[in-house]
Design an enzyme around this catalytic site. Structure first.
Site: not given
Ligand code: XMP
Length: 250
Positions: A23, A84, A91, A204, A206-208, A224-225
């Site tokens: 991302d 999503k 569509t 990480g 997000q805290g998980g 991701g990050r």
């Molecule tokens: P980070 O940087 O937080 O990125 O590791 C996580 C990635 O996952 C996506 N994301 C979600 N996608 N349901 C989803 O379908 C979720 O609950 C959710 N939470 C995070 C986020 O957009 C990023 O691509």
């Protein structure tokens, strides 16, 4: 080859449960593609798949994204489109077809539109094309609780996420998404979906916690990050991969 199982096959080959969320947010499209390609190349040994989200889709467009999808496929890594999907049938069908044509192996969809003229076209197309649908069951962000834990009436009164998990089984989804920030919800979803893959984002940044999510029953970690924004992405991916190798089997 049944491409619904490509993630499992990739896991069996790599012994990693880490799906890289690629991302990157870089304004210049050329720099964005080069950096995305180089991170993918750096971490390829430590991941079992790649997830693409709007950051790359909106900045590069589908035709250019194909290059990243092809690169991942050269490394034998399946690619998920985090679309999503959440619209009416025709569509959703257009989006699904576009992602299938661009080479994606799986697409994330929301259960909220329901089946008839909602998700039916997505699942039909996926079945015909040998692609996977991953259903959103519980998001990772703090505000998600308000809606995903809302109680709904029916033969058994239950939180709406349990209803979504049951729909994933009924609709024969390949997987579900449950945030890593709520391990107790992962456990509950695991008890409802049997062997269906649980993809867990929110590690990480997000805290998980990776280990807690895996212990609770997550099959794959979406990261991701914590990987791509690390000083050394390869090292961050290697560590997470080693952790998943040390954890349980689902
Ligand atoms: P980070 O940087 O937080 O990125 O590791 C996580 C990635 O996952 C996506 N994301 C979600 N996608 N349901 C989803 O379908 C979720 O609950 C959710 N939470 C995070 C986020 O957009 C990023 O691509």
């Amino acid at each position: 080859l049944n491409s619904k199982d490509v993630m499992r096959q990739s896991f069996e080959r790599t012994q990693s449960r880490v799906v890289l969320a690629l991302d990157l947010e870089i304004q210049d499209p050329q720099m964005l593609i080069e950096k995305s390609r180089s991170i993918l190349s750096d971490v390829k040994e430590y991941i079992c798949g790649v997830k693409i989200n709007r950051q790359l889709l909106l900045s590069l467009g589908l035709p250019t994204l194909r290059d990243i999808v092809s690169q991942a496929h050269e490394y034998s890594l399946p690619v998920i489109m985090d679309a999503k999907l959440n619209d009416v049938g025709h569509t959703n069908a257009f989006m699904m077809r576009s992602f299938v044509q661009a080479g994606f192996d799986a697409v994330i969809a929301s259960p909220v539109p329901g089946w008839e003229d909602g998700m039916d076209s997505v699942f039909d197309l996926a079945r015909k094309e040998g692609k996977a649908v991953i259903l959103l069951v519980y998001m990772s962000n703090p505000g998600a609780e308000r809606f995903y834990s809302m109680m709904v009436d029916g033969p058994r009164r239950k939180p709406i996420f349990e209803h979504f998990a049951e729909l994933a089984v009924q609709w024969k989804a390949h997987g579900v998404v449950v945030g890593a920030t709520r391990p107790a919800i992962i456990s509950r979803v695991r008890s409802l979906v049997g062997k269906i893959a649980i993809y867990s984002p929110g590690i990480g940044t997000q805290g998980g916690d990776a280990r807690e999510a895996l212990d609770a029953g997550a099959t794959y970690l979406i990261v991701g990050r914590t990987i791509f924004a690390a000083a050394r992405p390869e090292e961050a991916a290697r560590r997470l991969c080693a952790l998943t190798r040390a954890c349980h089997q689902n």
